[in-house]
Design an enzyme around this catalytic site. Structure first.
Site, short mmCIF file in Angstrom:
data_model
loop_
_atom_site.label_atom_id
_atom_site.label_comp_id
_atom_site.label_asym_id
_atom_site.label_seq_id
_atom_site.Cartn_x
_atom_site.Cartn_y
_atom_site.Cartn_z
N GLN A 57 0.85 -1.19 0.00
CA GLN A 57 0.00 0.00 0.00
C GLN A 57 0.89 1.24 0.00
O GLN A 57 1.83 1.33 0.78
CB GLN A 57 -0.92 0.01 1.22
N TYR A 96 -6.78 -11.60 -3.77
CA TYR A 96 -5.80 -10.58 -4.21
C TYR A 96 -4.96 -10.18 -3.00
O TYR A 96 -4.84 -9.00 -2.67
CB TYR A 96 -6.49 -9.35 -4.80
N GLU A 143 -3.44 -15.06 -4.61
CA GLU A 143 -2.70 -13.94 -5.18
C GLU A 143 -2.03 -14.44 -6.46
O GLU A 143 -1.57 -15.59 -6.51
CB GLU A 143 -1.67 -13.43 -4.16
N ASP A 184 -9.30 -7.19 -2.29
CA ASP A 184 -8.62 -5.92 -2.54
C ASP A 184 -8.00 -6.02 -3.94
O ASP A 184 -6.79 -6.15 -4.09
CB ASP A 184 -7.53 -5.70 -1.47
N CYS A 220 -9.62 0.54 -5.10
CA CYS A 220 -8.93 1.78 -5.47
C CYS A 220 -9.53 2.35 -6.75
O CYS A 220 -8.92 3.23 -7.36
CB CYS A 220 -7.44 1.53 -5.64
#
Ligand SMILES: C[S@@+](CC[C@H](N)C(=O)[O-])C[C@H]1O[C@@H](n2cnc3c(N)ncnc32)[C@H](O)[C@@H]1O
Length: 461
Positions: free
Chosen positions: A303, A331, A353, A392, A419
Site C-alpha cells: 500500500q 488478491y 494472489e 482488494d 482503489c
C-alpha cells in the site's frame, strides 16, 4: 482516419462538475469537454486536444478567467527546478486567482495540485457518489475521509517511480505523454524519499527509477541499461539506508507494482518477474504494521500511502463479525489484510494472489498462523468455505467470475477494499444483485492531491 482530423481549438468554457480522473466537465455546442486543471464554478480558457472525432473533447486550462475560491497555487511548482517555476518551462498556473496558465498543465499524477486539499476530498466524494449511481445504480452519498496522520497532503508516497529522459534527468511524465519533466525531489514523497535531491543525478541509459521506503530503510530499483559507471554514480548518490537493485538484462515486464496490475495469462500465476540484480543491500523490505513485520519484495506490491496499511487493516478488522470461522483473502499480495484479520480472530486463513513471489512472502509472513496460500488468478481459484471474504483487487476490479464465486460461496460478510470507484460500482451491483446488502461504504483519501481514492465497503447477508 488521420489522428489529427479534429484540430485543437481555443475555447472559453464554464466548468460544471467534477469528473473521473481529476478532470471537470464543461460543454461546448452540446459536446462534453473533459477539462484538466479547472474547478467547478470557474470560467476558463482551454485548448482542446487534436485528435480523431469522438463523442467528447479533452482540454487543458490555458487561462483562468473567473477563479474558484478553492483554487490554490499549483503545488507542482514545489518540484520543478527554479528556471521552470516561472511557468516558462513546464507550464504551470502560478497563482491562486485568475490569470494565464502557460502551455501544458505541468506533469501528470497530481491532478488536484491546484485545489485546496479539503475541497479535493469533496470533489472525490462527488465523483464516487456519481459513479456508484451511474454504473452500479446505487444511491449512496459517500464521504471521503483524510488518513489519520494527514498533513498538507504532500508527504505520503512510500513508493515513487520517476521516468528518466534521454539526457539522464529524472522526472515525471507530462499528462498523456512520454515527455519527462525534470523534478528537484520525488513529488508527494514520504520521509527520506522526499529529501532525495534529483538535480544532482544524471543517469543516461536509465529508463526508470523505482523508490520504496519502509519506515527506516528503503530500496531503489534502476530500470534500463545504464553503464557500470552510471550505476557507480547512483550508488554513491543514494543514501546508505537504501538497497540498490538493477534489472538484469532482458526485456521489461510488468510485475505487480503500483496498484497490483492484473497478472498476465489465463489464470496462471504471474509470469516470473524480470530478475533483479542486487548491487547493495537486500531485495526484500520489512514493513511494520501495528507491531507485526511483513516481508515484501522491493519490486512487490505494498500500500503506497504511509498510513494506508495500518488504516485499511484496521478497517477490515472493524468490519469482522463477532465469531469468525474462516477467512478468505482474495488478491492478498503478501498477506497484509488477511493476516491482520486472522490474527485478530484466530480464524484460519486462505489467501489467493497471482504473483508467486508475493505468495512466498505471504507464507513467511503468516508462518505462525493457520494459513494456506495459493499462487493463482482469483478467477481460477475454488473458494473454500469461509464466512468472511476480504478482497482488494487491482483497478480492474474483481469482475463477473470473482463476484459470482463470492455470491455462490458461504460468505456472510464481504469486505471490499477498492482503489477504483468505477469497477467497485460494477462489482457492488453484482454483489447486491446476489443477495448482499451494503452495510457501510467509506472513501479514504489515501492518494491526496491525485485523482485517486481508496474505499472500504462492508457487505453482509
Ligand atoms: C491492490 S493489491 C492488494 C494487495 C494486498 N491486499 C495488500 O493490501 O497488500 C492487488 C493484488 O492483486 C494481485 N492480482 C491482480 N490481479 C489478480 C488476479 N486476477 N488474481 C490474483 N491476484 C491478482 C496483484 O498482484 C496485487 O498483489
Amino acid at each position: 482516419m488521420s489522428d489529427t482530423s479534429v484540430p485543437a481549438q481555443d475555447l472559453t468554457l464554464d466548468i460544471e462538475a467534477p469528473a473521473a480522473g481529476g478532470t471537470s466537465i464543461a460543454r461546448h455546442d452540446g459536446q462534453v469537454v473533459f477539462v484538466s486543471g479547472a474547478l467547478p464554478g470557474e470560467k476558463v480558457r482551454v485548448r482542446t486536444e487534436a485528435g480523431p472525432p469522438a463523442r467528447f473533447l479533452r482540454a487543458a486550462v490555458t487561462e483562468v478567467i473567473e477563479a474558484s475560491a478553492h483554487r490554490v497555487p499549483d503545488r507542482r511548482l514545489d518540484y520543478v527546478p527554479g528556471d521552470s517555476a516561472d511557468g516558462s518551462g513546464a507550464g504551470f498556473a502560478a497563482g491562486p486567482g485568475a490569470g494565464a496558465v502557460p502551455d501544458s498543465a505541468g506533469f501528470g499524477g497530481m491532478e488536484f495540485a491546484h485545489v485546496d486539499l479539503a475541497h479535493s476530498r469533496t470533489l472525490k466524494a462527488e465523483v464516487l457518489g456519481d459513479q456508484l449511481q451511474r454504473i452500479g445504480h446505487i444511491d449512496r452519498a459517500a464521504e471521503v475521509l483524510p488518513a489519520p496522520g494527514e498533513t498538507d497532503g504532500a508527504d505520503w508516497r512510500t513508493r515513487v517511480q520517476l521516468a528518466v529522459d534521454d539526457e539522464g534527468r529524472a522526472g515525471m511524465l507530462a499528462p498523456r505523454s512520454h515527455a519527462v519533466i525534470p523534478v528537484t525531489t520525488p513529488p508527494l514523497a514520504a520521509g527520506p524519499l522526499h529529501d532525495l535531491d534529483m538535480t544532482t543525478l544524471h543517469v543516461p541509459g536509465v529508463r526508470r527509477l523505482e523508490f520504496a521506503w519502509a519506515g527506516d530503510h528503503g530500496a531503489l530499483i534502476v530500470r534500463g541499461r545504464p553503464t557500470a559507471q552510471v550505476l557507480d554514480e547512483i550508488e554513491s548518490w543514494l543514501p546508505t539506508s537504501f538497497s540498490l537493485l538493477t534489472e538484469a538484462t532482458g526485456p521489461e515486464q510488468s510485475h505487480g507494482r503500483g496498484r497490483g496490475g492484473r497478472p498476465r495469462g489465463r489464470g496462471r500465476a504471474h509470469a516470473p518477474a524480470p530478475a533483479l540484480r542486487v548491487i547493495r543491500g537486500d531485495r526484500t523490505l520489512t514493513e511494520t504494521v501495528d507491531g507485526r513485520e511483513f516481508a515484501v519484495g522491493a519490486d512487490g506490491f505494498w500500500q503506497v500511502h504511509r498510513d494506508a496499511a495500518a488504516l485499511l487493516s484496521s478497517e477490515v478488522v472493524r468490519a469482522l463479525p463477532a465469531d469468525v470461522e474462516a477467512i478468505t483473502d482474495l488478491y492478498c499480495g503478501v498477506g497484509l489484510l488477511g493476516i491482520t484479520a486472522a490474527r485478530a480472530t484466530g480464524a484460519p486463513l486462505f489467501g489467493v494472489e497471482g504473483v508467486e513471489t508475493a505468495i512466498a512472502h505471504a507464507r513467511d509472513n503468516a508462518a505462525d498462523l493457520e494459513a494456506r496460500f495459493l499462487a493463482l488468478s482469483v478467477d481460477r481459484a475454488r473458494l473454500p468455505d469461509s464466512d468472511v471474504i476480504i478482497l482488494d483487487p487491482p483497478r480492474a476490479g474483481a469482475g463477473r467470475k470473482a463476484t459470482s464465486a463470492i455470491i455462490e460461496s458461504a460468505a456472510r460478510t464481504v469486505v471490499y477494499v477498492s482503489c477504483d470507484p468505477a469497477t467497485l460500482a460494477r462489482d457492488l451491483a453484482a454483489l447486491t444483485g446476489g443477495g448482499f446488502g451494503i452495510e457501510s461504504l467509506t472513501g479514504f483519501d489515501l492518494f491526496p492531491l491525485t485523482s485517486h481514492l481508496e474505499t472500504v465497503t462492508v457487505l453482509r447477508r
